[in-house]
Design an enzyme around this catalytic site. Structure first.
Site, PDB file in Angstrom:
ATOM      1  N   LYS A 294       9.726 -29.029   0.793  1.00 61.14           N
ATOM      2  CA  LYS A 294      11.069 -29.474   1.183  1.00 61.14           C
ATOM      3  C   LYS A 294      11.407 -30.741   0.393  1.00 61.14           C
ATOM      4  CE  LYS A 294      10.713 -27.624   5.894  1.00 61.14           C
ATOM      5  NZ  LYS A 294      11.734 -26.611   6.107  1.00 61.14           N
TER       6      LYS A 294
ATOM      7  N   HIS B 139       1.882 -28.629   9.193  1.00 60.29           N
ATOM      8  CA  HIS B 139       3.105 -29.359   8.846  1.00 60.29           C
ATOM      9  C   HIS B 139       3.111 -30.797   9.379  1.00 60.29           C
ATOM     10  CE1 HIS B 139       4.183 -25.421   7.668  1.00 60.29           C
ATOM     11  NE2 HIS B 139       4.648 -25.002   8.814  1.00 60.29           N
TER      12      HIS B 139
ATOM     13  N   ARG C  21       0.804  -1.223   0.000  1.00 60.80           N
ATOM     14  CA  ARG C  21       0.000   0.000   0.000  1.00 60.80           C
ATOM     15  C   ARG C  21       0.839   1.276   0.000  1.00 60.80           C
ATOM     16  NH1 ARG C  21      -3.267  -1.365   5.416  1.00 60.80           N
ATOM     17  NH2 ARG C  21      -1.526  -2.333   6.496  1.00 60.80           N
TER      18      ARG C  21
ATOM     19  N   LYS D 253      -0.449 -20.013   4.688  1.00 62.27           N
ATOM     20  CA  LYS D 253      -1.041 -20.515   5.913  1.00 62.27           C
ATOM     21  C   LYS D 253      -0.765 -19.518   7.057  1.00 62.27           C
ATOM     22  CE  LYS D 253       1.320 -22.112   9.089  1.00 62.27           C
ATOM     23  NZ  LYS D 253       2.523 -22.077   9.874  1.00 62.27           N
TER      24      LYS D 253
ATOM     25  N   GLU E  67      12.150 -27.097  17.112  1.00 58.11           N
ATOM     26  CA  GLU E  67      12.730 -25.818  16.695  1.00 58.11           C
ATOM     27  C   GLU E  67      13.558 -25.249  17.823  1.00 58.11           C
ATOM     28  OE1 GLU E  67      10.150 -23.247  14.212  1.00 58.11           O
ATOM     29  OE2 GLU E  67       8.601 -24.188  15.433  1.00 58.11           O
TER      30      GLU E  67
ATOM     31  N   ASP F 264      -0.006 -23.533  14.747  1.00 57.84           N
ATOM     32  CA  ASP F 264       1.157 -23.063  13.984  1.00 57.84           C
ATOM     33  C   ASP F 264       1.870 -24.224  13.277  1.00 57.84           C
ATOM     34  OD1 ASP F 264       2.890 -20.849  13.326  1.00 57.84           O
ATOM     35  OD2 ASP F 264       4.399 -21.723  14.638  1.00 57.84           O
TER      36      ASP F 264
ATOM     37  N   LYS G  21       8.872 -25.238  20.430  1.00 50.29           N
ATOM     38  CA  LYS G  21       9.836 -24.138  20.281  1.00 50.29           C
ATOM     39  C   LYS G  21      10.865 -24.258  21.402  1.00 50.29           C
ATOM     40  CE  LYS G  21       7.085 -21.597  17.347  1.00 50.29           C
ATOM     41  NZ  LYS G  21       7.020 -22.242  16.050  1.00 50.29           N
TER      42      LYS G  21
ATOM     43  N   HIS H 263       4.598 -25.026   3.503  1.00 53.69           N
ATOM     44  CA  HIS H 263       5.956 -25.023   2.927  1.00 53.69           C
ATOM     45  C   HIS H 263       6.707 -26.330   3.208  1.00 53.69           C
ATOM     46  CE1 HIS H 263       7.359 -23.542   6.895  1.00 53.69           C
ATOM     47  NE2 HIS H 263       8.532 -24.025   6.551  1.00 53.69           N
TER      48      HIS H 263
ATOM     49  N   PHE I  68      -5.304  -2.931  -0.679  1.00 54.77           N
ATOM     50  CA  PHE I  68      -5.887  -4.234  -1.031  1.00 54.77           C
ATOM     51  C   PHE I  68      -7.401  -4.298  -0.848  1.00 54.77           C
ATOM     52  CE2 PHE I  68      -1.655  -6.422   0.347  1.00 54.77           C
ATOM     53  CZ  PHE I  68      -0.991  -5.681  -0.619  1.00 54.77           C
TER      54      PHE I  68
HETATM   55  N1  LIG Z   1       6.854 -14.597   7.590  1.00 59.58           N
HETATM   56  C1  LIG Z   1       6.903 -15.927   7.510  1.00 59.58           C
HETATM   57  O1  LIG Z   1       7.955 -16.581   7.650  1.00 59.58           O
HETATM   58  C2  LIG Z   1       5.654 -16.707   7.250  1.00 59.58           C
HETATM   59  C3  LIG Z   1       4.480 -16.064   6.929  1.00 59.58           C
HETATM   60  N2  LIG Z   1       3.363 -16.804   6.643  1.00 59.58           N
HETATM   61  C4  LIG Z   1       2.113 -16.149   6.257  1.00 59.58           C
HETATM   62  O2  LIG Z   1       2.378 -15.242   5.195  1.00 59.58           O
HETATM   63  C5  LIG Z   1       1.532 -14.113   5.280  1.00 59.58           C
HETATM   64  C6  LIG Z   1       2.402 -12.855   5.357  1.00 59.58           C
HETATM   65  O3  LIG Z   1       3.206 -12.927   6.522  1.00 59.58           O
HETATM   66  P1  LIG Z   1       4.354 -11.877   6.829  1.00 59.58           P
HETATM   67  O4  LIG Z   1       5.067 -11.493   5.610  1.00 59.58           O
HETATM   68  O5  LIG Z   1       5.122 -12.445   7.951  1.00 59.58           O
HETATM   69  O6  LIG Z   1       3.497 -10.639   7.361  1.00 59.58           O
HETATM   70  P2  LIG Z   1       3.911  -9.113   7.359  1.00 59.58           P
HETATM   71  O7  LIG Z   1       3.008  -8.445   8.337  1.00 59.58           O
HETATM   72  O8  LIG Z   1       5.368  -8.945   7.497  1.00 59.58           O
HETATM   73  O9  LIG Z   1       3.498  -8.660   5.898  1.00 59.58           O
HETATM   74  C7  LIG Z   1       2.160  -8.553   5.466  1.00 59.58           C
HETATM   75  C8  LIG Z   1       2.088  -7.471   4.436  1.00 59.58           C
HETATM   76  O10 LIG Z   1       0.722  -7.289   4.043  1.00 59.58           O
HETATM   77  C9  LIG Z   1       0.465  -5.909   3.938  1.00 59.58           C
HETATM   78  N3  LIG Z   1      -0.948  -5.572   4.161  1.00 59.58           N
HETATM   79  C10 LIG Z   1      -1.750  -6.035   5.131  1.00 59.58           C
HETATM   80  N4  LIG Z   1      -2.985  -5.474   4.986  1.00 59.58           N
HETATM   81  C11 LIG Z   1      -2.940  -4.669   3.893  1.00 59.58           C
HETATM   82  C12 LIG Z   1      -3.902  -3.836   3.209  1.00 59.58           C
HETATM   83  N5  LIG Z   1      -5.172  -3.710   3.626  1.00 59.58           N
HETATM   84  N6  LIG Z   1      -3.515  -3.135   2.112  1.00 59.58           N
HETATM   85  C13 LIG Z   1      -2.229  -3.232   1.698  1.00 59.58           C
HETATM   86  N7  LIG Z   1      -1.272  -3.989   2.306  1.00 59.58           N
HETATM   87  C14 LIG Z   1      -1.639  -4.715   3.380  1.00 59.58           C
HETATM   88  C15 LIG Z   1       1.329  -5.290   5.001  1.00 59.58           C
HETATM   89  O11 LIG Z   1       1.556  -3.961   4.632  1.00 59.58           O
HETATM   90  P3  LIG Z   1       2.026  -2.858   5.690  1.00 59.58           P
HETATM   91  O12 LIG Z   1       3.489  -3.103   5.823  1.00 59.58           O
HETATM   92  O13 LIG Z   1       1.658  -1.589   5.013  1.00 59.58           O
HETATM   93  O14 LIG Z   1       1.243  -3.102   6.938  1.00 59.58           O
HETATM   94  C16 LIG Z   1       2.586  -6.150   4.973  1.00 59.58           C
HETATM   95  O15 LIG Z   1       3.547  -5.656   4.071  1.00 59.58           O
HETATM   96  C17 LIG Z   1       0.668 -14.329   6.520  1.00 59.58           C
HETATM   97  O16 LIG Z   1      -0.539 -14.967   6.121  1.00 59.58           O
HETATM   98  C18 LIG Z   1       1.499 -15.302   7.347  1.00 59.58           C
HETATM   99  O17 LIG Z   1       0.682 -16.072   8.212  1.00 59.58           O
HETATM  100  C19 LIG Z   1       3.385 -18.177   6.660  1.00 59.58           C
HETATM  101  C20 LIG Z   1       4.525 -18.871   6.991  1.00 59.58           C
HETATM  102  C21 LIG Z   1       5.754 -18.199   7.318  1.00 59.58           C
HETATM  103  O1  LIG Z   2       5.122 -22.290   9.420  1.00 59.95           O
HETATM  104  C1  LIG Z   2       5.952 -22.154  10.306  1.00 59.95           C
HETATM  105  O2  LIG Z   2       7.119 -22.850  10.188  1.00 59.95           O
HETATM  106  C2  LIG Z   2       8.276 -22.415  10.893  1.00 59.95           C
HETATM  107  C3  LIG Z   2       9.245 -23.605  10.846  1.00 59.95           C
HETATM  108  O3  LIG Z   2       9.606 -23.836   9.521  1.00 59.95           O
HETATM  109  P1  LIG Z   2      11.014 -24.492   9.156  1.00 59.95           P
HETATM  110  O4  LIG Z   2      10.992 -24.625   7.687  1.00 59.95           O
HETATM  111  O5  LIG Z   2      12.054 -23.535   9.663  1.00 59.95           O
HETATM  112  O6  LIG Z   2      11.081 -25.793   9.878  1.00 59.95           O
HETATM  113  C4  LIG Z   2       7.937 -22.019  12.317  1.00 59.95           C
HETATM  114  O7  LIG Z   2       9.091 -21.487  12.974  1.00 59.95           O
HETATM  115  C5  LIG Z   2       6.846 -20.976  12.291  1.00 59.95           C
HETATM  116  O8  LIG Z   2       6.490 -20.660  13.639  1.00 59.95           O
HETATM  117  C6  LIG Z   2       5.633 -21.495  11.564  1.00 59.95           C
HETATM  118  O9  LIG Z   2       4.687 -20.445  11.401  1.00 59.95           O
END
Ligand SMILES: NC(=O)C1=CN([C@@H]2O[C@H](COP(=O)(O)OP(=O)(O)OC[C@H]3O[C@@H](n4cnc5c(N)ncnc54)[C@H](OP(=O)(O)O)[C@@H]3O)[C@@H](O)[C@H]2O)C=CC1
Ligand SMILES: O=C1O[C@H](COP(=O)(O)O)[C@@H](O)[C@H](O)[C@H]1O
Length: 491
Positions: free
Chosen positions: A181, A239, A48, A147, A215, A234, A339, A177, A92
């Site tokens: 693997k 997984h 955004r 997820k 973990e 989680d 964890k 994910h 969005f």
């Molecule tokens: N990070 C990870 O390792 C993992 C993440 N996931 C899943 O992936 C998804 C993303 O996670 P993650 O990247 O960690 O989350 P983040 O919060 O880091 O990123 C989410 C992004 O979505 C944007 N966003 C949310 N609402 C809006 C909106 N209304 N309009 C525009 N932009 C919006 C946010 O923008 P802004 O910065 O402006 O708020 C942010 O950049 C989630 O569903 C999470 O559960 C799953 C497994 C692992």
């Molecule tokens: O989805 C998730 O997975 C990670 C662990 O993933 P790995 O590939 O490093 O084994 C976990 O740490 C996280 O909490 C969970 O959201």
């Protein structure tokens, strides 16, 4: 592998977020490096913030420098990759805000469009609706959902229903994910390409199975997210149950997505529901207290930043799962994940039954079992524990337990094992759904987990404590000891 001849526009929603910057761009870079992105492929980051392509590309470059090993970041490939990247600011949840994105996509109207939702699941429905209403989709569009989808069966159904209004199941790629693997996919090869295992993989020959996903990390500043989820949502709901399915499923008729997914669903449906009474015998719920990990003191879950003193959230779960079918009757599947455990370790250990009649020295009877250890991470590989004669003139017919080891990074021509997201993104680009989770799988998994979590919701006791740096509460060991078993690392 050949370069896909179809070009796609890959649109990443939440492009500034952690997942996108840490995993998705890095994985797409690796695909470019492997020559697997066609020349015309475009990667459109959407978020955004008002920003131009040049500064967004710069952000991506910084992330790549952080998350890709220096010797894999090749200037020529990096330049070619960044050339594919564009940025588009979109709110969005507002349909009008998608017009700029539509203008970019219309430059290549026929091309396959992949919309990756790296955002909270609560807005998947809204993005799907706005993409469709604004005309951003074409007949060759698909969506990738991260997820966790929902918090329980009901909320997951709500999200899935919202997305299903605009995309049919063949267009939806639900990520787990772990399925990306290499070693998890290897389970299919190991089980179904080797007659040796194929013929033994059932209750006649296997006594029990362990699935451990340990973990070392704690909550890493994610208390707000994690405390609402807990280790059950989680890790187990997705997984661990996927690993259980791949370990326990019957052979699919072929390797097509639906054949594999049909078999996984059968396993989920056959899981014995965990009743309230079974919570004492079949389940251990734990939460880490302060402890020491690799020589460094670490805080307990309740001392982490943002902790709520009323929290009852678990950071560790062990479950004795049972599968009510012919293949697995009487074979416990012990699942364990937590964890702040002593090491990062994901592995499946299959314990085979002893020989029906033991002809060696009675004192060695306890040795007389084969064990197959499938190491998913780290040090990906397989080891098979077998019994040999202890060599030497003075040893008589003494037995000795030894391992046949296969280490994937040493045995493969390619020593680099690709990250799960590389594999999954490639499969989406190629239109293969076999490594993605079908809606009914998600539903059956939630159904089983919801029942168990329902018992916890009515339990006023906090989870059992375990010190950070340990293998979980003592009760987790006792659960196996009562069955005459023990976790693999205790043996
Ligand atoms: N990070 C990870 O390792 C993992 C993440 N996931 C899943 O992936 C998804 C993303 O996670 P993650 O990247 O960690 O989350 P983040 O919060 O880091 O990123 C989410 C992004 O979505 C944007 N966003 C949310 N609402 C809006 C909106 N209304 N309009 C525009 N932009 C919006 C946010 O923008 P802004 O910065 O402006 O708020 C942010 O950049 C989630 O569903 C999470 O559960 C799953 C497994 C692992
Ligand atoms: O989805 C998730 O997975 C990670 C662990 O993933 P790995 O590939 O490093 O084994 C976990 O740490 C996280 O909490 C969970 O959201």
């Amino acid at each position: 592998m050949s370069i896909p001849n179809t070009s796609s526009d890959i649109v990443i929603f939440g492009a500034m977020g952690d997942l996108a910057q840490r995993k998705l761009f890095a994985s797409l870079y690796q695909l470019e490096r492997a020559g697997l992105l066609s020349q015309e492929t475009r990667i459109i980051g959407v978020a955004r913030h008002e920003e131009d392509t040049a500064s967004f590309t710069h952000t991506c470059e910084e992330s790549l420098q952080k998350y890709i090993k220096a010797d894999e970041l090749e200037p020529e490939i990096l330049a070619r990759f960044l050339d594919k990247v564009e940025y588009c600011a979109v709110n969005f949840t507002e349909t009008e805000s998608y017009q700029n994105l539509k203008a970019i996509l219309d430059q290549s109207a026929e091309r396959a469009r992949i919309f990756y939702y790296a955002t909270p699941a609560s807005i998947y429905g809204s993005i799907s609706r706005n993409l469709t209403r604004s005309g951003c989709t074409n007949t060759n569009s698909c969506v990738v959902l991260e997820k966790p989808i929902g918090h329980n069966l009901q909320s997951s159904n709500e999200v899935n229903d919202q997305v299903a209004e605009y995309f049919d199941e063949t267009q939806i790629y639900r990520i787990d994910h772990y399925l990306g693997k290499e070693t998890v996919q290897n389970l299919i090869a190991l089980r179904f390409a080797n007659p040796l295992f194929g013929s033994q993989w059932n209750q006649s020959h296997i006594s029990h199975v362990e699935i451990t996903v340990a973990e070392k990390v704690g909550i890493e500043g994610r208390w707000g997210y994690f405390d609402k989820a807990g280790q059950m949502r989680d890790m187990v709901q997705n997984h661990l149950l996927q690993l259980l399915c791949l370990t326990a499923m019957d052979p699919p008729d072929d390797l097509s997505a639906d054949m594999i997914r049909n078999e996984k669903v059968k396993v989920l449906k056959a899981l014995r529901p965990i009743t309230l009474e079974m919570c004492n015998t079949h389940v251990v719920r734990g939460r880490y207290t302060k402890g020491v990990l690799e020589g460094n003191p670490v805080p307990g879950y309740m001392e982490e930043e943002g902790a709520n003193p009323d929290s009852k959230t678990e950071t560790f779960v062990a479950i004795k799962a049972e599968i009510n079918n012919w293949r697995w009757a009487g074979v416990p599947f012990y699942l364990r994940t937590g964890k702040r455990m002593p090491e990062k370790l994901s592995q499946i250990t299959v314990h085979f039954k002893p020989q029906p009649h033991f002809i060696f020295d009675e004192s060695q009877r306890h040795l007389a079992q084969n064990k197959l250890v499938i190491r998913l991470q780290p040090e990906e590989g397989i080891s098979l524990q077998i019994l040999n004669k202890d060599h030497g003139l003075n040893k008589g017919m003494r037995l000795r337990s030894e391992s046949l080891n296969l280490n994937f990074s040493q045995s493969s021509e390619q020593s680099r094992i690709p990250d799960a997201y590389e594999r999954l993104l490639l499969e989406v680009i190629q239109g293969n759904q076999y490594l993605f989770v079908r809606r009914d799988e998600v539903e059956h998994a939630w159904n089983w987990c919801d029942q168990l979590m329902g018992h916890w919701a009515n339990d006023t006791k906090p989870p059992q404590p375990y010190s950070a740096g340990s293998w979980g509460p003592k009760a987790s060991d006792l659960m196996l000891i009562k069955d005459g078993n023990s976790w693999h690392e205790d043996q």
